[in-house]
Motif scaffolding. Structure first.
Motif, PDB file in Angstrom:
ATOM      1  N   UNK A  41     -20.130  16.577 -15.051  1.00  0.00           N
ATOM      2  CA  UNK A  41     -20.329  15.166 -14.728  1.00  0.00           C
ATOM      3  C   UNK A  41     -20.507  14.350 -16.007  1.00  0.00           C
ATOM      4  N   UNK A  44     -14.930  19.669 -14.282  1.00  0.00           N
ATOM      5  CA  UNK A  44     -14.600  18.425 -14.987  1.00  0.00           C
ATOM      6  C   UNK A  44     -13.223  17.940 -14.572  1.00  0.00           C
ATOM      7  N   UNK A  45     -12.271  18.864 -14.490  1.00  0.00           N
ATOM      8  CA  UNK A  45     -10.922  18.415 -14.141  1.00  0.00           C
ATOM      9  C   UNK A  45     -10.895  17.841 -12.729  1.00  0.00           C
ATOM     10  N   UNK A  77     -17.687  15.080  -3.510  1.00  0.00           N
ATOM     11  CA  UNK A  77     -16.235  15.013  -3.633  1.00  0.00           C
ATOM     12  C   UNK A  77     -15.635  16.259  -4.275  1.00  0.00           C
ATOM     13  N   UNK A 136     -16.795  19.336  -3.605  1.00  0.00           N
ATOM     14  CA  UNK A 136     -17.306  20.487  -2.848  1.00  0.00           C
ATOM     15  C   UNK A 136     -16.342  21.664  -2.826  1.00  0.00           C
ATOM     16  N   UNK A 137     -15.096  21.395  -2.465  1.00  0.00           N
ATOM     17  CA  UNK A 137     -14.173  22.517  -2.305  1.00  0.00           C
ATOM     18  C   UNK A 137     -13.943  23.213  -3.637  1.00  0.00           C
ATOM     19  N   UNK A 178     -16.136  23.425  -5.941  1.00  0.00           N
ATOM     20  CA  UNK A 178     -17.343  24.214  -6.221  1.00  0.00           C
ATOM     21  C   UNK A 178     -17.333  25.542  -5.471  1.00  0.00           C
ATOM     22  N   UNK A 179     -16.846  25.507  -4.250  1.00  0.00           N
ATOM     23  CA  UNK A 179     -16.766  26.764  -3.506  1.00  0.00           C
ATOM     24  C   UNK A 179     -15.812  27.730  -4.195  1.00  0.00           C
TER      25      UNK A 179
END
Lengths: 437, 307, 270
Positions: free
Chosen positions: C89, C152-153, C184, C186-187, C189-190
């Protein structure tokens, strides 16, 4: 989008779970080594009602492992003050783990260590002297054979309790020898002339008459042991007398290596056998330089029809490799647990010694070896005979490094990555480097 | 990864004109702190500490004496070092190409409309989720000379005699490579699959109309389309092959002799079995340097191709 | 290419791939000392039983190790993702001048693997009294910068308008992260999380060195400690391996779509 909802759910669940579990695991952390997975030991003061639990590390596998299990069970059942819990580690990695444990102060409360490995631990003050502790619990160290005791004494203080002397015996399979016409009436083998050539001839006979077995199973994975046996027979030494230089690069070592290479080449022994001890135990080899610790397994079962005698003087003398198991207490162990540990040592030496003798080791406790019970075990007179000519490792605190170097170089030689000549020269160079430091 | 790096640099350049304001800096850096703390303690510090340790004789009792670069001299004078370095590189040469080619082939198969596509894809990927000790123990036993199913199978198809997979220096590297390929090829396949899905299908349609055969289409459309994934793969496989340890530790213990002793196992043995931590640190430093070198070469090469 | 031929090739390959696992399961269910060698052994199912499983579970801490692997895997993954997301971030959305320097330092973490700094890492853990503690495995596991690069990307893809709108609303940076960037991505991060979890689960060398007591070991390092191949029968080794493998296989079958997706996303972007 629906998928994402599910993911978030999963993640949140995971997070909660993780937090809950981290709570759990830090709970056990406080208990330290004393709390085990399944059993719940209350963390109250030990006022006699709840036993002190100590962790015992060893590297005993195979045959001897079962005897250790018996001793531990015997001890745990015999009293209520101390509970011994063991961790058995793989012998090849044992000292890497033990020295990690000792230097990090996280590990056993009592551990097995070979006599030739304890010197660096003593120097680093990582293990404690045992004399005062022993007298505190009424453990008379004078029962232990003097030579054994001397080997663990530094600055006139004993730092370990010797359990035994162990070395190799010459085991033979009577059934195979009978097939090869090499068995005497009294059940001993006909070995022929006691020279490398003579012994090779015997092996050749076996190989010719019983081709589907190995004539001599060689302990290839731990080749340093069979090597040192015959090298000591030939009169060799690892280091020079004042332990400043390697003394291993000579014709004696070369002859011994060439002898073994011959056995592999002529298929008397199988270089690719990763478990020669099993091969012999399963009746697939005629001879075996096996540890005394295998006696319980090999001689205890009559149906195997196996006999034992001191190693034949193939290279001249009867001198052969030996070592000794000892018990040590790390210095980080709390006084309360140290006392518990030494109580266990007392039991292991005095009572467990009998069981240990059955496993095959020659117990260091002279009361045990003098007992009729011990003498009546099969072939024990041969063991006592063989013990007279043993040779221990040189008492240097670099021994761990040196023996690791030797065993690695030997592996290289027998698997043909280096000629015996180059290999020995290399070994000498490396050992000298270690000693120079 | 390399594109990301450049992006990072780009945005730095953009903001260079802004004045340095401590408050703004701190307000941003505070978000880096949680990551930076473990990163500094368990990565940056050990690298520096290792450099320091490598200049000393260091045993289990801790530091013994300062010896300057004597440890390095000792390593470079010892032929074992070059041998084990070669072993590590040799494994890269064996494992990286085989696993990439096999992974590509599997990806191309799965990318077709075959029966039970998802199931077969899962089967190929499944070994990757097992831990290295599990796969090593399985293959240790599969390759057993006397009782192993691999030799049993070879007998079945008419090969006489037993192959001593793990004790014969001609075969042992292949045994390790087969085990490793089986373990990690699913990962490679999945990445190629993702790459294949990014190639627009209309390119194939156009080529078909032009009369290009399957091989030509593969050569001129598929391969170039996969070039980005391929670069990542090569880099990743080189690094992970260099890190080889678990498989040899469990399957061969570095043997027969020292045939499968690698750089990492060399460091492990020197440090933890021979108690020579100073020397082992020096070996680690050299290994770090080699890793950096490979990374630099990689960056340079991809840079040139892109530019 | 001929469709049927391709199908056959695929199936044959798939059978070859599961063969080792089937063999492991079969041997693990056979009585001690019984091998699966010839064809007839393969089809003889009359002597299968679970005695070996009972024995391994009773004589070892294998269930405990599985639990430890799980705890360590989840903790490493969750903490890593949070920390990586925070850092990502900052790199993506916060203007600060020293970010180039920090970015290079952090990315340098990709270049040298843990294996190469084994000895000093061990020294460090020794001094911090972390040896034989599960945090000795978790903390060094948090230094993998790949999560930062990936997240980051993804955050770079969050439209500027969102951020600006929120800033006008007077949201602080932390709220920007928590209520905009985090949801935003989330996916992503999973995906990264699955990747981290597999890395942690399969980590071998460092746990093997840094854990000394049986209770604190993880599966991958505990197995070789428990199974010295000199003393254990083939069947027990395979049983222990199977016990270690079965939970992973089940989880994989249940979540295979996400796992494959997660790994491929992390791999391609990484």
């Amino acid at each position: 989008m629906k998928m994402r909802k599910k993911f978030t759910g999963l993640l949140t669940a995971g997070l909660t779970l993780a937090l809950v579990m981290s709570g759990c695991s830090s709970g056990t952390k406080d208990g330290g080594t004393s709390s085990s997975a399944g059993t719940e030991t209350p963390k109250t003061e030990n006022t006699g009602s709840s036993p002190v639990e100590i962790t015992f590390w060893n590297m005993f596998g195979g045959g001897e492992g079962d005897f250790v299990d018996q001793i531990i069970k015997g001890y745990n059942d015999s009293q209520k003050e101390v509970t011994v819990k063991q961790l058995r580690l793989e012998s090849n990695e044992y000292y890497a783990k033990l020295s990690t444990a000792l230097s990090s102060s996280k590990g056993p409360d009592v551990a097995v260590a070979h006599v030739d490995r304890i010197s660096p631990f003593v120097k680093a003050k990582q293990i404690v002297p045992v004399d005062e502790l022993a007298s505190k619990v009424g453990f008379d160290l004078n029962q232990i054979t003097e030579s054994n005791m001397k080997s663990v004494t530094y600055d006139s203080k004993p730092y370990a309790v010797p359990l035994d002397t162990h070395f190799h015996m010459f085991y033979y399979n009577k059934d195979i020898l009978k097939k090869a016409d090499l068995l005497n009436e009294d059940g001993t083998p006909k070995l022929g002339e006691m020279t490398p050539e003579g012994f090779e001839k015997t092996l050749a006979d076996i190989h010719a008459k019983v081709p589907d077995v190995q004539a001599l199973a060689v302990n290839t994975p731990y080749f340093q042991e069979p090597f040192l046996n015959l090298y000591y027979e030939a009169g060799g030494d690892i280091l020079n007398p004042d332990m400043t230089k390697a003394a291993i690069n000579n014709d004696k070592a070369l002859n011994v290596l060439n002898f073994y290479m011959d056995l592999y080449k002529n298929k008397y022994s199988d270089l690719n056998d990763k478990t020669p001890w099993d091969t012999f135990h399963n009746g697939k080899a005629a001879f075996w330089f096996g540890g005394v610790w295998e006696a319980g397994l090999l001689l205890g079962d009559q149906s195997l029809n196996i006999g034992a005698m001191p190693l034949p003087p193939i290279f001249g003398s009867q001198t052969h490799w030996a070592s000794s198991h000892t018990l040590v207490i790390p210095s980080y162990v709390s006084p309360e647990k140290q006392e518990a540990a030494v109580k266990f040592m007392k039991y292991f030496s005095e009572v467990g010694g009998k069981t240990w003798g059955q496993a095959g080791h020659v117990p260091a406790n002279s009361n045990v070896t003098a007992s009729e019970e011990y003498k009546s075990l099969p072939y024990r007179s041969e063991f006592i005979e063989a013990q007279k000519t043993v040779k221990f490792a040189p008492p240097t605190d670099k021994y761990t490094t040196i023996i690791t170097t030797i065993s690695e170089s030997l592996q290289n030689i027998i698997f043909g990555n280096e000629t015996p000549k180059d290999g020995l020269a290399n070994m000498e160079k490396q050992i000298n480097e270690v000693l120079d430091n | 990864m390399e594109t990301k790096l450049r992006e990072g640099k780009g945005s730095v350049a953009l903001r260079k004109s802004e004045p340095l304001r401590i408050r703004t800096e701190l307000k941003a850096i505070i978000y880096l702190i949680p990551f930076l703390v473990p990163f500094a303690v368990f990565y940056l510090w050990p690298v520096l500490r290792g450099a320091w340790m490598s200049l000393h004789v260091w045993g289990i009792q801790g530091m013994e004496k300062y010896v300057a670069v004597a440890n390095y001299k000792k390593i470079f004078a010892n032929s074992d070092f070059y041998l084990y370095l070669w072993h590590s590189l040799y494994f890269v040469l064996l494992c990286a190409p085989t696993v990439i080619i096999l992974g590509l082939v599997l990806a191309l198969i799965i990318n077709q409309n075959i029966w039970m596509r998802t199931l077969i894809r899962s089967v190929f990927f499944l070994p990757y989720v097992l831990s290295v000790s599990v796969i090593s123990f399985i293959w240790l036993r599969l390759f057993d000379a006397k009782n192993g199913p691999v030799n049993a199978f070879l007998h079945l198809i008419g090969l006489p005699g037993d192959i001593n997979w793990l004790t014969d220096h001609r075969f042992v590297w292949w045994a390790i490579t087969i085990a490793t390929d089986w373990w990690t090829v699913g990962f490679v396949m999945v990445l190629f699959l993702a790459g294949l899905q990014e190639i627009p299908t209309d390119q194939y349609e156009a080529a078909k109309i032009d009369g290009a055969n399957a091989w030509k289409r593969f050569l001129h459309i598929t391969l170039p389309g996969l070039s980005k994934v391929m670069k990542i793969q090569i880099f990743y496989q080189i690094i992970s092959s260099l890190k080889l340890f678990g498989q040899v530790q469990i399957m061969t213990g570095g043997g027969p002799g020292d045939t499968t002793n690698t750089m990492i196992r060399y460091i492990y043995v020197t440090g933890f079995k021979k108690d020579m931590f100073g020397l082992a640190s020096a070996q680690s430093m050299i290994f770090c340097f080699i890793m950096l070198l490979i990374a630099v070469i990689q960056f340079k090469m991809t840079d040139r191709k892109d530019g | 290419m001929n469709k049927t031929l391709l199908n056959i090739i695929a199936i044959v390959l798939a059978i070859l791939f599961v063969f080792p696992l089937i063999w492991m399961l079969l041997v693990s269910l056979k009585p001690d000392g019984v091998n699966v060698y010839s064809l007839s052994d393969w089809v003889n199912w009359s002597d299968l039983n679970i005695d070996n499983y009972v024995k391994v579970v009773r004589d070892s801490h294998i269930l405990r190790w599985t639990w430890n692997s799980l705890v360590i895997g989840i903790l490493t993954t969750v903490i890593s993702i949070l920390f990586s997301s925070l850092a990502a971030f900052a790199f993506s959305k916060l203007p600060f001048r020293t970010r180039g320097i920090f970015y290079v330092i952090i990315v340098s973490g990709l270049l040298i693997p843990t294996e190469a700094i084994l000895i000093p890492l061990y020294e460090t853990a020794l001094h911090l009294k972390l040896i034989d503690n599960i945090w000795a495995i978790i903390l060094p596991g948090l230094t993998n910068p790949i999560g930062i690069l990936l997240l980051k990307s993804f955050m770079d893809g969050v439209p500027k308008d969102y951020i600006e709108a929120a800033q006008i609303d007077g949201s602080r940076n932390f709220r920007l992260w928590w209520s905009i960037c985090l949801p935003l991505t989330r996916s992503a991060m999973v995906s990264v999380g699955i990747f981290f979890f597999i890395l942690s689960w399969n980590n071998f060398l460092w746990p093997y060195l840094s854990i000394t007591s049986e209770e604190n070991m993880i599966l991958s390092a505990g197995l070789p400690t428990f199974l010295s191949n000199n003393t254990m029968s083939l069947n027990l080794i395979m049983t222990a391996s199977a016990i270690a493998a079965i939970p992973t296989i089940i989880v994989f079958i249940l979540l295979q779509r996400h796992i494959v997706q997660g790994v491929s996303m992390s791999g391609v972007k990484g």
